[in-house]
Design an enzyme around this catalytic site. Sequence first.
Site, PDB file in Angstrom:
ATOM      1  N   VAL A 118      -2.413  10.507 -18.044  1.00 18.12           N
ATOM      2  CA  VAL A 118      -1.050  10.924 -18.407  1.00 18.12           C
ATOM      3  C   VAL A 118       0.019   9.956 -17.886  1.00 18.12           C
ATOM      4  CG1 VAL A 118      -1.656  13.371 -18.527  1.00 18.12           C
ATOM      5  CG2 VAL A 118      -0.810  12.414 -16.367  1.00 18.12           C
ATOM      6  N   CYS A 119       1.231  10.089 -18.461  1.00 17.05           N
ATOM      7  CA  CYS A 119       2.391   9.329 -18.004  1.00 17.05           C
ATOM      8  C   CYS A 119       2.864   9.925 -16.679  1.00 17.05           C
ATOM      9  CB  CYS A 119       3.539   9.411 -19.000  1.00 17.05           C
ATOM     10  SG  CYS A 119       3.117   8.848 -20.644  1.00 17.05           S
ATOM     11  N   PRO A 120       3.354   9.159 -15.724  1.00 24.95           N
ATOM     12  CA  PRO A 120       3.435   7.703 -15.798  1.00 24.95           C
ATOM     13  C   PRO A 120       2.259   6.985 -15.140  1.00 24.95           C
ATOM     14  CG  PRO A 120       4.682   8.466 -13.898  1.00 24.95           C
ATOM     15  CD  PRO A 120       3.988   9.673 -14.494  1.00 24.95           C
TER      16      PRO A 120
END
Lengths: 78, 283
Positions: free
Chosen positions: A16-18
């Site tokens: 997932v981000c970030p």
Amino acid sequence: MNEIKADEKLDLRGVVCPINFVKTKLKLEEMNKGQILEVLIDEGEPIKNVPRSVKEEGHEIIGVKRIEGAFRLLIRKV
Amino acid sequence: MAEYNIKELKAGGFMKQKEKDLFSVRLRCAGGYVRSDQLPKLAEIANKYGRGHMHLTTRQGIEIPYVHFNDFDKVKKELSKVGLEVGACGPRVRTVTACQGGICSHGLIDAQAIGKKVDKKFFGRGGLPQKFKIGITGCPNACVKPLENDFGVMGKIEKNFNEELCNYCGLCAEVCPVKAITVNGEKLLYEEAKCIGCAECVLVCPTGAWEKKQDGYAVYVGGKMGKFPALGQKVFDFVPSEDKLFETVEKTLEFYRKEGKKGERFRETLDRVGIDYFKEKIK
């Protein structure tokens, strides 16, 4: 872009981000100027954020290819 | 005991409480900006004149409740020592809200800077039929909720497409939230009418084929919440300069002052006289 050979590869699908960008950044830091990093990142938020952040860091995205549910990016370290 | 005039006090940001002679003191914090050197002073005031706590308002402000009206002058003086003053209530322009568009990775305009300028020019402006709220948001994500304001401003961009730089990678089409771009093989189709100016394509484009031409402001009017909520309606798709934006605020206030009936929110005025009439008048 298939002719370009990547020096390093990262599979960031499912990341997932970030965190995906942080991993990309750390990998690029280990590499030498001009070397190519191949990353696999998911569609949706990741493809929105990672290329933009890579650009902001000054690196070059020299190839983009869609694969199933994700993208293969080739990044040249600047 | 000193006499006080509630209406006058409200103009100066003192909100009468249920409790006799006690008021909640509303501060003017344009864009929700408060410096760290101001906070200890606020804590001191809340301890000394209030009951040791503060309230964060829905419009990015701070209120210090439980202040006795006999202490108003002292509180004002204390606030002025750290460059703070009381906010506004009643039928006038309220403290301007703004996001952190200047530092946010999505921000397309420096909403804080513009918010402060708009606040400086228009805060407290009276003679209006009712309250008037202005909100400045940095991009179409609209975190400051410009459409809930009497006058809402949203940062956006205009862009160029340099076809010779495009490698048809398709990233722009992938990230465009309104599907204004389609890439098919070595062909890119752009439907400008769909574009909301969010700049996602410019930000993601690896080759610079999408390039920002200029930034500017979309303007929405007539938004309000309260008992009868209504969303603002777009009256300008792209205002290209700060000066033009300030002029638009000025003209809008002038229109509201002239055309609005006492006690009528701007939306109600617009609904009564028609938004086209308004557009015509402020052109």
